[in-house]
Design a protein around this motif. Structure first.
Motif, PDB file in Angstrom:
ATOM      1  N   UNK A 103       0.712  -1.300  -0.015  1.00 28.68           N
ATOM      2  CA  UNK A 103      -0.174   0.068  -0.113  1.00 28.68           C
ATOM      3  C   UNK A 103       0.884   1.273  -0.079  1.00 28.68           C
ATOM      4  N   UNK A 104       2.101   1.059   0.824  1.00 29.13           N
ATOM      5  CA  UNK A 104       2.656   2.442   0.758  1.00 29.13           C
ATOM      6  C   UNK A 104       3.573   2.702  -0.410  1.00 29.13           C
ATOM      7  N   UNK A 105       3.743   1.618  -0.984  1.00 32.91           N
ATOM      8  CA  UNK A 105       4.615   1.433  -2.121  1.00 32.91           C
ATOM      9  C   UNK A 105       3.777   2.172  -3.481  1.00 32.91           C
ATOM     10  N   UNK A 106       2.501   1.908  -3.447  1.00 35.45           N
ATOM     11  CA  UNK A 106       1.468   2.407  -4.613  1.00 35.45           C
ATOM     12  C   UNK A 106       0.993   3.903  -4.094  1.00 35.45           C
ATOM     13  N   UNK A 108       2.767   6.137  -2.328  1.00 36.91           N
ATOM     14  CA  UNK A 108       4.103   6.732  -2.377  1.00 36.91           C
ATOM     15  C   UNK A 108       4.726   6.841  -3.852  1.00 36.91           C
ATOM     16  N   UNK A 109       3.831   6.127  -4.870  1.00 35.97           N
ATOM     17  CA  UNK A 109       4.309   6.344  -6.113  1.00 35.97           C
ATOM     18  C   UNK A 109       4.176   8.043  -6.756  1.00 35.97           C
ATOM     19  N   UNK A 110       5.232   8.625  -6.858  1.00 35.76           N
ATOM     20  CA  UNK A 110       5.401   9.913  -7.130  1.00 35.76           C
ATOM     21  C   UNK A 110       4.627  10.375  -8.274  1.00 35.76           C
ATOM     22  N   UNK A 111       4.688   9.936  -9.307  1.00 38.94           N
ATOM     23  CA  UNK A 111       3.816  10.432 -10.497  1.00 38.94           C
ATOM     24  C   UNK A 111       2.053  10.297 -10.239  1.00 38.94           C
ATOM     25  N   UNK A 377      -0.300   1.375 -10.260  1.00 40.80           N
ATOM     26  CA  UNK A 377      -0.325   0.475  -9.082  1.00 40.80           C
ATOM     27  C   UNK A 377       0.725  -0.794  -9.434  1.00 40.80           C
ATOM     28  N   UNK A 378       0.787  -1.259 -10.717  1.00 42.38           N
ATOM     29  CA  UNK A 378       1.579  -2.186 -11.296  1.00 42.38           C
ATOM     30  C   UNK A 378       2.942  -1.637 -11.392  1.00 42.38           C
ATOM     31  N   UNK A 379       3.076  -0.344 -11.976  1.00 45.84           N
ATOM     32  CA  UNK A 379       4.051   0.363 -12.257  1.00 45.84           C
ATOM     33  C   UNK A 379       5.016   0.408 -11.062  1.00 45.84           C
ATOM     34  N   UNK A 380       4.177   0.926 -10.003  1.00 41.67           N
ATOM     35  CA  UNK A 380       5.116   1.224  -8.755  1.00 41.67           C
ATOM     36  C   UNK A 380       5.602   0.038  -8.192  1.00 41.67           C
ATOM     37  N   UNK A 381       5.013  -1.157  -8.235  1.00 47.05           N
ATOM     38  CA  UNK A 381       5.609  -2.776  -7.710  1.00 47.05           C
ATOM     39  C   UNK A 381       6.676  -2.807  -8.534  1.00 47.05           C
TER      40      UNK A 381
END
Length: 534
Positions: A103-106, A108-111, A377-381
């Motif tokens: 969740x934090x990764x998604x 916190x995804x800057x774009x 979502x998938x790009x951030x992971x």
């Protein structure tokens, strides 16, 4: 009478033999280019959906990291000063951490945050008709054949405002071209080329200048602790580069990209795009009021930011430093600078009745971003797994070591730096992240060859810019695909790559030639920027 026999007439319905076309014929060359780009488009569109592609790539990273985790490499990581190690992303603790922080990764995804916050304000401005009215007025004073250079110029200037070009200028490129009766995808391509392909071409200093300078200086001080690099050491060169990008982008858009799009039908749902009739009296009054409110807002911002003790400045006192609150507030400022005039226009022009209409405009802009949120979502992971694995660092270091082993002449070495940076850029999108990795290698290495840190940074900026527009791994690339799908539903990764490849190749070749010629003539790169070291 002539003694020559009369030419034989072909019988009705007969097919004339095909004309003999030589390889040097311009039409033959254009057809060959079209066939190559069409092949790239077909192959690219045959790839899975971008969201699934990121998922597949994440799986590849996991497997590759597991396979290489036990391999010992000689390359030294420039940050840790230890031999680089591939981190196994399939180990139990790493997978557990991956799930716990998903969740934090998604989030916190800057774009993701940049796009959504900025589009809240832009959505209101579009819904109330402010953007539409502004475009009508703009089209009234701009000749149709000058729309392309004007759009690319605006795209280049947008670099000053961090990521504003991606969320504002690129979609507006499609709107402007469509309103002018030109193909909207050509407008998106031209704006994308200016915003991303010409990322390091700008005559206005921006936050990226001190950001890269700090990393360059740190790299230089590896072998010369007293070496100082000026934040504007590439300013003159990037200013001249702006003219190059505008001219190249103009020629490519009008002579290559738009003719190729002539057979591509615009079949998207454009019901929310209002027709571009002439402005009425009340619309002119609304536009004037909205622009006045924007000017007042900018004046207030200047009044707050310009004083020496302003809280908008960095601790060092700069307004354009990467640590300045002004630079860190660019996206919220975009939100406000479109929300305020959008609301003012709506009330004055009569397109807004109450606050519910304003919220409706925000909601509409967010509903159109559903697909991009899935992609993000998938790009951030994937990006997290790729960075954590150290695979990108390993590839960059091996490329740099190979270049150093060649021991080439200085001009060829600079060209090699540009080419290597462009290749690494296909895998690692962030300009600052790449330079943080490469500057401790490139800068000291070239200083030992007698080349200055300022020249090395200029070469890096050329390579970093030119391949942004052809890599689906660039965080904003899927967003541009979504912009295109608004007009042409079947747009995929291959469509966008085939559109942008002519820009990328032309920018890379011509910009490299410009840097070498600039160097050979001896023109100054910027402030306090020699070409040689010491």
């Amino acid at each position: 009478m002539s003694d020559e026999p009369e030419p034989q007439q072909s019988p009705p319905g007969a097919t004339d033999p095909p004309p003999q076309v030589t390889g040097t014929d311009p039409e033959s060359r254009r057809s060959a280019i079209d066939r190559a780009l069409n092949l790239i488009e077909r192959l690219g569109n045959a790839l899975p959906d971008p969201a699934v592609l990121f998922l597949i790539l994440m799986g590849v990273v996991w497997v590759a990291s597991a396979a290489l985790a036990r391999v010992e490499f000689d390359e030294i990581h420039p940050v840790t000063d230890e031999p680089i190690r591939i981190e196994n992303q399939l180990s139990g603790p790493v997978l557990a951490e991956f799930l716990a922080t998903m969740v934090e990764t998604f989030v916190g995804f800057h774009p993701l945050g940049v796009v959504l916050v900025a589009l809240l304000g832009v959505g209101v401005a579009e819904h109330t008709g402010f953007i539409n009215a502004g475009l009508k007025a703009l089209l009234g004073v701009t000749a149709r054949h000058l729309l392309t250079p004007m759009l690319i110029l605006v795209a280049i200037v947008s670099h000053t405002a961090a990521d504003a070009g991606y969320v504002l200028v690129i979609p507006l490129g499609g709107v402007i071209f469509h309103a002018a009766g030109r193909h909207p995808l050509a407008g998106i391509a031209a704006a994308f080329a200016g915003v991303s392909g010409g990322f390091s071409a700008n005559f206005i200093p921006s936050g990226i200048d001190p950001l890269l300078q700090g990393l360059t200086q740190a790299g230089a001080q590896v072998i010369d602790p007293g070496r100082v690099v000026n934040p504007l050491c590439n300013w003159y060169f990037t200013s001249v580069s702006s003219a190059l990008i505008i001219v190249l982008g103009w020629l490519l858009t009008d002579r290559v990209i738009e003719p190729r799009l002539a057979g591509t039908n615009v079949d998207g749902d454009l019901s929310d795009l209002r027709p571009m009739e002439r402005l009425g009296t009340r619309e002119w009054l609304g536009l004037a009021s909205a622009l006045a409110s924007m000017i007042v807002s900018l004046a207030l911002l200047a009044a707050v930011s310009l004083p020496e003790g302003s809280p908008m400045r960095s601790p060092q006192g700069g307004l354009t430093d990467s640590g300045a609150l002004l630079m860190r507030s660019i996206v919220p400022l975009i939100f406000l600078l479109f929300l305020i005039p959008g609301v003012v226009y709506g009330y004055v022009a009569g397109t807004v009745q109450d606050h519910r209409d304003v919220i409706k405009g925000m909601s509409k802009s967010m509903s159109a971003m559903g697909y991009y949120i899935v992609l993000a979502f998938f790009a951030s992971l994937f990006i997290k797994a790729f960075n954590d694995s150290n695979l990108g660092a390993l590839l960059a270091l091996k490329g740099a070591d190979g270049l150093r082993a060649l021991n080439l002449p200085p001009q060829v070495t600079i060209v090699g730096i540009i080419a290597l940076t462009g290749a690494v850029n296909l895998l690692v999108g962030s300009a600052s992240a790449k330079w943080a990795l490469l500057s401790p290698i490139f800068v000291p290495m070239l200083m030992q060859l007698g080349l200055s840190p300022e020249l090395t940074q200029a070469a890096y900026r050329v390579g970093d810019s030119t391949t942004n527009i052809i890599t689906p791994l660039m965080p904003y690339f899927p967003l541009v695909v979504v912009y295109c799908q608004r007009y042409v539903k079947g747009t995929g990764i291959g469509t966008l790559v085939s559109l942008m490849l002519p820009y990328s190749v032309s920018f890379l070749v011509c910009w490299t030639v410009l840097l070498v010629a600039y160097w050979m003539i001896g023109l100054p790169l910027g402030l306090d920027a020699p070409y040689t070291y010491p």
